[in-house]
Design a protein around this motif. Structure first.
Motif, short mmCIF file in Angstrom:
data_model
loop_
_atom_site.label_atom_id
_atom_site.label_comp_id
_atom_site.label_asym_id
_atom_site.label_seq_id
_atom_site.Cartn_x
_atom_site.Cartn_y
_atom_site.Cartn_z
N GLN A 521 0.84 -1.21 0.00
CA GLN A 521 0.00 0.00 0.00
C GLN A 521 0.87 1.25 0.00
OE1 GLN A 521 -2.14 -1.04 3.55
NE2 GLN A 521 -4.09 -1.14 2.46
N PHE A 522 1.95 1.17 0.80
CA PHE A 522 2.82 2.33 0.91
C PHE A 522 3.46 2.64 -0.45
CE2 PHE A 522 5.81 5.25 2.45
CZ PHE A 522 7.08 4.89 2.03
N LEU A 523 3.97 1.60 -1.10
CA LEU A 523 4.65 1.83 -2.37
C LEU A 523 3.67 2.29 -3.45
CD1 LEU A 523 7.31 -1.01 -2.53
CD2 LEU A 523 7.71 1.45 -2.45
N SER A 524 2.43 1.82 -3.33
CA SER A 524 1.47 2.22 -4.37
C SER A 524 1.10 3.69 -4.25
CB SER A 524 0.21 1.35 -4.27
OG SER A 524 -0.46 1.64 -3.04
N ALA A 525 1.38 4.26 -3.05
CA ALA A 525 1.12 5.70 -2.90
C ALA A 525 2.24 6.52 -3.52
CB ALA A 525 0.96 6.04 -1.42
N VAL A 526 3.38 5.87 -3.75
CA VAL A 526 4.52 6.59 -4.32
C VAL A 526 4.31 6.75 -5.82
CG1 VAL A 526 7.02 6.49 -4.67
CG2 VAL A 526 6.02 5.70 -2.51
N HIS A 527 4.78 7.84 -6.34
CA HIS A 527 4.69 8.11 -7.78
C HIS A 527 5.36 7.00 -8.56
CE1 HIS A 527 5.13 10.21 -11.60
NE2 HIS A 527 4.27 11.11 -11.15
N PRO A 528 4.69 6.52 -9.62
CA PRO A 528 5.25 5.38 -10.36
C PRO A 528 6.71 5.56 -10.75
CG PRO A 528 3.11 5.98 -11.25
CD PRO A 528 3.41 6.94 -10.15
#
Lengths: 968, 208
Positions: A521-528
């Motif tokens: 979830q955390f990484l998916s909040a980061v810009h691709p």
């Protein structure tokens, strides 16, 4: 007789009963009072009562004998009952006892009426049986009088035969109510006495109280069992006497005790003493002995049988060793208690906590000292009405407080509220009150509670809340959140255990209620685009236990992109790696600002490049360059990638011819601390090309004398342009000159006639003269006349040339002087009058007297008039006409000249085009006349325009500003 | 017509000096000269019967030289004109010459040029007068012709035979011959050729 006997017996019994009952009563009362008096003495009194009882019982036995007789003296009613007839005879007393009047006819029924319902059956049975078999009657029963009173009666009857031999009873009915009562009481008393005795025994042993009885005459001492035990003997182990007893008293206390006791007994006071005894075993005990008053008893002497009065003393002795200890402990406790009480008071004072008791039934309130203090009152001891408390409360809180109290009272729960109060001096305090409802020891309903002054605490809380608010606001404003992980660096998994502070959730736009997000979830909040690098960073942290400081973009759930800076520090305790700690900051604004700054710097650099302007900051004295923009470096022919080019190298690019001037300018500026503005040439360091530079230096007010900041501009193009302009200006001047020449030519053409006439005439005259001279004889007169004409014509020609002279002058730079316009107009008119006449043109002048003098170049002004007037003549030369010159002031106070003709007029369209260069209608015209005229006008700050006349022709107008003084 | 004392040169120039100078020059060669400042002044003057010419400055106030020339032409005064001007303007000279000027001289001119032009002009004027007189005479003769005779004459000079004329006119040949005879007679023409010349002079336009 029998009845009388019975009566006596009954009486005796009654009396005996009464007296013994009275005695018993006295004894009981005494026992009671003694028991009462003595909280500790109770057992002593009981012992004495017991003694009394024993004695009384002995007495009672003796008296019984008298009772039999004494009973006769009592009021007893007699009756006779003839059984067969049922006839009854009653004595007065019987009537009285049964509650009938004397007149009533006694019947059995009446008797039965009176019998208590509960006893009726028994009585009937007895009477029936008696009636049958004639046995003696002896019955006790209750009677119930009409007024509800219950009496006890005793009926005794003896059966006999009457004179007729019928069964007849004679008896006595005695009101034994009192006796019964007394009996019952006695029974009760006896029971209670028995119980008391038992209890006494028990009490004695429990309370370690024994009693003693000392016959002063015989010296005999009787001890109870407990007394033996107390003194350390076995019960009834040996007989006691006073000497032995004295011996048992502790030597130190002996004398004091006995002397005092003697005194007190004499006085009649109950001596109560505490002293020590020494048991046979040697053990020292504390005892309390209470001695009664002197009793007198009568006893029959065993030897002589004479009854004598004996003085007796009796009393109790109680082992109070434990009690003493307990008392001492209790004193100590009491002291401690008092101390505790003091501490409590102190604690109350310190904690600003007071207690109170509210008697709910009486609405009276008692306060502790601290409660008074809290309310700002002087501590008093007495209670007061609860309404007063209410009055001191803040009006807004009053209702709520009493409602809370009511609820607590109703439900039995604890009352708990905060409220404000006003001290008498007006000061407002905030207090916290707690109250419990309970019944006190006397069964009264109270509310016991505490009130604590929490004003300071409230203020502190407020301050704390405020500072907490500021803190959280600060965190919020600074967009800094904190995080920690004990897993990262130790254990890698999908759900890394990471703690996030509230602000971190806010930064990411997550809901704290959902808990820490998983790694996914955390990484998916980061810009691709940043995910890969962030993942790599985390892996690096995990493996190498290093710190990090990275900025990445995140995408909030609402789609907004933010820049987030994450700083992580490894946590090491005692050399052991424990995890990570760090902060997360929303640096979007800074990041965007930085990007913008970089963009602007790029624009600036580009702008510098495009404008060939470079910025710099330097110290000329030390030769130090603080700032050199890329363009500054480039424009001197250096390479921007080169590091730290010293000031000297820049100076060396200056053209050798200009170096002295530049050096002088810089030195002057640094010496005076002023700004400078210099132009010079340089030779580029790379290709040697010569460029023109202009350098502006501003003395930087930082304190350093030679600190300058400024710009340098490559003005080569401007210089060239200026040179070009200069050239063009020269050309323009030449052109103007040419124009003047042309005009001169035109004028000359116009004046050609003026000149040609006299010259042609001269030639013709000369021709004629020669012919006159060729006559035979020569006609000298005519020849002379011709010669004269020649002279005249010659002069005429010379005049015309003179007038033209002013136009010969080559164009010097325009000189402005105060010019009399009227004069110039006159000159022009004179100059052109012949020409005008020749073309049948009449010149009219309308010169307004207010025509001002103006500041102008005379030659140029003449040029203008010439041009316009020639043009007017030209326009009318085939037809003739009127040339009118008007001069004066216009509405704006400017000089206004109008030159109008009645000639061919202006072209219908694009009138303005006539002022254009190379626009001409004349075959030999240059087309420059009006253009140059306009240029002269404009250079003087004037305007020129042309209008078509209503009739024929055109009018050219021009205005010129009127200058009061000459301008520099 | 007033009889003057020989050929006269009229001078018109607004410049007094010039007037005087030219007059002086003309008189120095024995010719008679009269000077005027303006065209109007000249026009007011009575015409003379002697041959004359006009020395005229182009640039004159009010009425320019060319205007005067036109006006003279309009009024039928056929006096040869010599233009003099301070300007050497080609179109002007062309215009002037086209309109019948004898000469166009620019000042300063050579005296001989002027005198030659004057001679030429006087001669022309003389010839012109003669011619005018002759034509006047011819016109008189023509006037005496009847309409028919005129008609015939017109056709005769075209070279038509009598026969043709007769058909043209709608008369008999004999009539035509008669008319022809009258014409010859009245016109005092010796021959047809002469008649033709007379017709030319009279500027008779053939009937078409």
């Amino acid at each position: 007789m029998a009845a009388f006997l019975i009566f006596l017996v009954i009486l005796g019994l009654s009396v005996g009963l009464l007296s013994s009952w009275r005695r018993n009563r006295k004894l009981v009362a005494q026992a009671r009072s003694t028991t009462q008096v003595q909280v500790d003495e109770r057992t002593n009194e009981l012992e004495r009562a017991n003694e009394d009882l024993k004695r009384d019982q002995a007495e009672l036995r003796r008296r019984w004998q008298y009772l039999a007789e004494a009973q006769r003296l009592s009021h007893a009613g007699t009756f006779g009952w003839k059984v067969p007839s049922g006839e009854l005879v009653w004595s007065d007393e019987t009537y009285r006892i049964l509650g009938f009047t004397r007149e009533t006819n006694p019947t059995l029924d009446l008797v039965f009426d009176r019998v208590h319902p509960d006893d009726l059956d028994r009585v009937r049975q007895l009477s029936d049986r008696a009636a049958q078999n004639g046995m003696d009657l002896d019955v006790e029963h209750r009677i119930l009088l009409p007024d509800g009173v219950i009496k006890y009666v005793h009926g005794v009857a003896h059966a006999g035969k009457d004179s007729s031999g019928n069964l007849e009873y004679m008896g006595v009915v005695t009101d034994i109510t009192e006796r019964k009562r007394a009996e019952e009481e006695r029974e009760a008393l006896s029971r209670s006495l028995q119980e008391s005795k038992a209890r006494l025994e028990e009490a004695q042993s429990v309370a370690h109280v024994g009693y003693w009885d000392w016959d002063l005459e015989t010296g005999e001492i009787i001890w109870s069992d407990e007394t033996y035990r107390i003194f350390g003997f076995k019960p009834q182990e040996c007989r006691m006497d006073i000497e032995t007893v004295r011996g048992l008293v502790h030597p130190d206390d002996r004398e004091a005790l006995y002397s005092t006791v003697d005194e007190e007994v004499a006085v009649g006071v109950h001596p109560v003493h505490q002293h020590r005894i020494v048991r046979p075993s040697g053990e020292v005990r504390n005892v309390q002995s209470i001695t009664s008053k002197l009793w007198k008893t009568t006893a029959v002497g065993p030897e002589d049988g004479i009854s004598r009065e004996h003085n007796r003393l009796f009393g109790t002795v109680q082992d109070i060793t434990e009690l003493k200890r307990a008392k001492e402990a209790s004193h100590a406790l009491s002291r401690d208690l008092q101390e505790s009480k003091d501490w409590l008071e102190e604690a109350q004072r310190v904690a600003h906590l007071g207690y109170w008791v509210w008697e709910l039934e009486t609405n009276q309130v008692i306060w502790s000292e601290e409660t008074y203090r809290i309310f700002g009152l002087v501590p008093k001891g007495d209670s007061f009405d609860v309404a007063l408390v209410g009055e001191m409360m803040h009006p807004d809180d009053r209702e709520a407080v009493f409602m809370t109290a009511k609820k607590a009272i109703d439900t039995g729960t604890r009352a708990d509220c905060e409220h404000r109060l006003f001290r008498p001096d007006g000061e407002m305090r905030v207090v916290h009150s707690l109250g419990d409802v309970r019944k006190n020891s006397q069964g009264r309903i109270q509310m016991f509670g505490t009130t604590q002054d929490i004003t300071d605490r409230k203020l502190a809380e407020q301050a704390l809340r405020q500072s907490q608010f500021y803190l959280s606001e600060g965190e919020r404003l600074a967009h800094i959140g904190s995080w920690a992980s004990t897993d990262l660096g130790i254990r890698w998994s999908e759900d890394l255990n990471i703690y996030w502070s509230d602000e971190v959730y806010k930064i990411f736009g997550f809901d704290p209620k959902n808990g820490t997000p998983s790694l996914q979830q955390f990484l998916s909040a980061v810009h691709p685009q940043d995910q890969a690098s962030l993942t790599a960073t985390m892996k690096k942290l995990h493996e190498e236990h290093c710190g990090c400081d990275v900025t990445n973009r995140i995408i909030r759930p609402d789609g907004e992109i933010r820049y987030v800076r994450c700083v992580g520090i490894p946590v090491v305790e005692d050399g052991v790696f424990k995890g990570y700690r760090g902060t997360t900051m929303d640096v979007t604004e800074q990041e965007l600002l930085t990007q913008e700054l970089r963009r602007e710097q790029a624009y600036l650099a580009e702008a510098q490049r495009l404008t060939h302007t470079g910025s710099w900051a330097a110290n000329f004295v030390t030769g130090q360059n603080f700032h050199l923009s890329d363009e500054t470096v480039r424009m001197h022919g250096f390479d921007p990638s080169e590091e730290a080019i010293p000031f000297e190298r820049f100076f060396n690019t200056v053209h050798t011819e200009d170096q002295p001037a530049v050096r002088a300018a810089l030195e002057n500026a640094t010496r005076t601390g002023t700004d400078y503005d210099i132009e010079y040439r340089i030779r580029r360091a790379d290709d040697g090309e010569i460029r023109f530079f202009r350098s502006l230096g501003h003395h930087h007010p930082s304190g350093e004398m030679a600190g300058y900041v400024g710009t340098t501009m490559d003005i080569t193009e401007q210089k060239h342009a200026a040179q070009e302009r200069e050239r063009l200006r020269q050309i323009e001047a030449d052109l103007a000159h040419i124009n003047r020449i042309n005009m001169m030519g035109e004028l000359a053409a116009a004046l050609a006639h003026e000149i040609k006439q006299p010259i042609s005439a001269s030639i013709t005259s000369a021709n004629a003269l020669l012919r006159w001279l060729a006559h035979d004889p020569p006609d000298l007169e005519r020849a002379r006349a011709a010669a004269t004409r020649i002279e005249q014509d010659g002069n005429r020609a010379a005049d015309v040339i003179n007038r033209l002279r002013s136009f010969y002058k080559k164009g010097a730079p325009p000189e402005r002087e105060i010019v009399d316009v009227k004069e110039i107009i006159q000159e022009m008119i004179v100059l052109l009058s012949d020409e005008a006449v020749r073309h049948s043109i009449t010149i009219h002048s309308e010169i307004d007297a207010e025509t001002p003098n103006i500041l102008a170049d005379r030659v140029q002004l003449q040029q203008v008039f010439m041009n316009l007037m020639l043009n007017a003549i030209e326009a009318m030369k085939d037809t003739g006409g009127d040339l009118t010159i008007r001069s004066g002031l216009n509405t704006e106070g400017q000089l206004l000249i109008s030159i109008s003709d009645t000639g061919v007029g202006l072209p219908a369209e694009n009138t303005e085009r006539i002022f254009d260069a190379f626009h001409t209608t004349k075959p030999q015209g240059t087309g420059m006349g009006l253009a140059i005229t306009r240029s002269i006008m404009e250079s003087h700050g004037g305007r020129i325009w042309a209008t078509a006349n209503h009739g024929a022709g055109a009018t050219f107008h021009f205005t010129l500003p009127v200058e009061a003084e000459a301008h520099a | 017509m007033k009889s003057a004392a020989g050929p006269t040169v009229f001078i018109i120039d607004d410049d007094r000096s010039m007037r005087q100078a030219i007059q002086d020059l003309v008189e120095s060669v024995g010719l008679r000269a009269e000077a005027f400042a303006t065209g109007q002044d000249f026009l007011r003057k009575q015409p003379t019967s002697d041959p004359s010419c006009l020395v005229l400055d182009v640039r004159l106030p009010q009425m320019s030289g060319l205007d005067l020339q036109r006006q003279l032409a309009d009024t039928g005064v056929q006096i040869p004109i010599i233009f003099i001007t301070a300007h050497g303007d080609i179109p002007m000279s062309v215009r002037a010459l086209k309109s019948g000027a004898v000469e166009f001289l620019t000042k300063p001119f050579r005296d001989q040029d002027l005198l030659d032009a004057i001679q030429q002009a006087l001669q022309r004027d003389s010839d012109a007068r003669e011619q005018r007189a002759e034509i006047h005479d011819l016109q008189g003769r023509y006037q005496s012709l009847s309409a028919r005779e005129r008609e015939v004459m017109t056709l005769v000079v075209t070279g038509m035979l009598n026969k043709q004329i007769a058909s043209e006119v709608g008369a008999s040949e004999a009539t035509v011959k008669i008319h022809r005879g009258h014409v010859m007679q009245k016109m005092q023409a010796g021959s047809a050729v002469e008649l033709v010349r007379m017709a030319d002079k009279l500027k008779l336009s053939p009937r078409k």
